[in-house]
Each structure stands twice: as C-alpha cells, then as structure tokens.
Design a protein around this motif. Sequence first.
Motif, mmCIF file in Angstrom:
data_model
loop_
_atom_site.group_PDB
_atom_site.id
_atom_site.type_symbol
_atom_site.label_atom_id
_atom_site.label_comp_id
_atom_site.label_asym_id
_atom_site.label_seq_id
_atom_site.Cartn_x
_atom_site.Cartn_y
_atom_site.Cartn_z
ATOM 1 N N ALA A 160 0.831 -1.199 0.000
ATOM 2 C CA ALA A 160 0.000 0.000 0.000
ATOM 3 C C ALA A 160 0.871 1.256 0.000
ATOM 4 O O ALA A 160 1.983 1.255 0.524
ATOM 5 N N TYR A 212 -2.564 -9.116 -4.526
ATOM 6 C CA TYR A 212 -2.626 -7.669 -4.307
ATOM 7 C C TYR A 212 -4.017 -7.230 -3.880
ATOM 8 O O TYR A 212 -4.180 -6.295 -3.095
ATOM 9 N N GLN A 270 -4.927 -5.527 -0.382
ATOM 10 C CA GLN A 270 -5.593 -4.236 -0.329
ATOM 11 C C GLN A 270 -6.804 -4.288 0.590
ATOM 12 O O GLN A 270 -7.046 -3.350 1.360
ATOM 13 N N THR A 326 -5.495 -4.183 4.082
ATOM 14 C CA THR A 326 -5.046 -2.834 4.422
ATOM 15 C C THR A 326 -6.220 -1.930 4.749
ATOM 16 O O THR A 326 -6.185 -1.168 5.726
ATOM 17 N N PHE A 347 -10.090 4.565 -5.638
ATOM 18 C CA PHE A 347 -9.288 3.480 -6.196
ATOM 19 C C PHE A 347 -8.699 3.929 -7.522
ATOM 20 O O PHE A 347 -9.159 4.896 -8.131
ATOM 21 N N THR A 368 -10.398 -2.422 -9.909
ATOM 22 C CA THR A 368 -9.855 -2.599 -8.558
ATOM 23 C C THR A 368 -10.947 -2.393 -7.531
ATOM 24 O O THR A 368 -11.077 -3.155 -6.566
#
Length: 299
Positions: free
Chosen positions: A68, A226, A230, A233, A255, A260
């Motif tokens: 991140a 990923y 994310q 996070t 984003f 995403t």
Amino acid sequence: MTSPQARPTSIRIFLADGTPEGLRIVEKSNWTGRAVVANRSQLEGALKRSEMAQPGVYVLTGQTDDGAAKLYVGEADVLGERIKQHVAGKEFWTRVIAFTSTNEGLNKASVRYLEARLLGLAKTANQWAVDNTAYPSPPPLNEADSADAEWFLAEMLVIFPLLGIDAFESASSQAKEISTDPVTPSLTLYLDERGAKGTAREVTDGFVVLKGSFARAEETASIHNYMREQRQTLKARGVLAPQDGALVFTQDFRFSSPSTAAGVLVGGASNGRTAWKDASGKTLKALQEARLEKLEKCL
C-alpha cells in the motif's frame, strides 16, 4: 481550507540530470516555492543543491510491507541535514519531495505550519498509510503569515498530483466536485453482485466508492494477492468495517480503477467496466463508449 478555484497555470519540471525519472526541480508560475524531487538512489546529488540548505517541508513516499502507498511528512531548518537522518532511520521510502522558497519566505514557524496542515489533510483523507506517529497542531501565526502559508500550501497541493501523490485530497471532496461539474457531471454508478452492493463515481484520476457501500466478507479462492492485501489494508485502517456479515465502507475511498474497486467489493477478480452500471442498467463500458461516440461526432 477550501480548494481554490481551478485556473490555467504553468508548471515547469526541470530534469536536472536529463532523465525523466531522475532528479527533478519543479516550479510554478507566479509562485515563490520550489520542489526538489529525488529517488532514494539519487539523494547524494539532491543534497548538493542549494535548496537543501534552506528551511522547508518534505514528504517521503514508498510502500508498506503489503504494497500500500505510504508517506511520511516532516519539516526542517536545513532540509538536507534532516533528510540524511532518514536514510538509516526509515526503510520504507523510495522518493523524497522537498519544498522550499526561492525568496527565503519560509521560516521555522511556517514550515511547522505546513507540516501540520499536510498531516491533517492526509489523516482526514485516509487514502495513504502515514508513517508519522504524531499529528501536531499548526503553530499560531498572525493573520498575514497564516494567509501566506495557506497560499503556499494551496500551490503545493496542485503539484503533488503531478508527482503521483493523491494522499492529501479526500475522495469525498473529489467526488463532490466531479458530480456537480456542469460541464462533465459524473453519474452515480452501482454494483450488485456476489453479495456486494456498492455505489461509486468516476473522478478525474480514479474511481471513488462511496461511504455506505457493502463489500463481501468472503474472498474467492482465486483472488489475486494484491487484492487480498488491499482488502486487509483497508480493514486495518478502518476504511472497511464489519457490519451485518459484510464489510461496510466507513468513508468514500478512491481506487485507481473501476476494476480494482469492484474486485475489493466482491472479494475476487471483476471487470469493473461491466460490473458497474448506472440506474438504468447501462454498464460503465457502454457509457464510456457512448461518450466517446458523442465526442467523435463533435469533432
């Protein structure tokens, strides 16, 4: 601080060593500020510049262990001396952006003020992880000095996005500005699949999922690393919070792309251009293609 009205301006980026990703000096028309931008590997060359012997405020950027975006904001009487201390003291950063004044207009009080304001903006936006552990209040300045500092800050905030730093602008303000723009109003888009229900808007440099959207708590077995990182996070930073067996967005969040955003909501791979739809059911892909067709007819 309210965002200044957008106006045409000129920004000069000087490639000090002749390469696009090398040492850069950034200046803006009718502004006394100057930014020195250097990767960590170029720090030796940056420290030789006269700007680094002056007072200023700086931002270190890099990534967290899970990938991140992360930053640290600091100030110094002598920029170079302070930044050198971070070579051994902080491992995460890969780039530094140091701001100073070309007319000695920054002093200890004003750089402390700028540091505090930047940290406050980053905390409110909650778009990047922040390495700072303390969030000082801005020092008291008289009315004239405060106005000068706010003007300097406003110009810095124009430059940061050009350097790929969107940590200081909240997704809420950006979505609001775009949605009320009479020239290019942004439609509210919706996602409703695999148990996720979200609302969002396209913005100039990304895609904002709006507060109150629900993401699926479960993740697919094939979710990309990923995407999993994310989601973790966002949960750790409180952007996603458990509610009624799902994960709710506690704030608007920007984003990099609609895919995403869709992937975070559904807990797996998703084509955002077809997953997001307007109120009539038209996909984002169809809406974008219609806008392009309309533009081509006008040319």
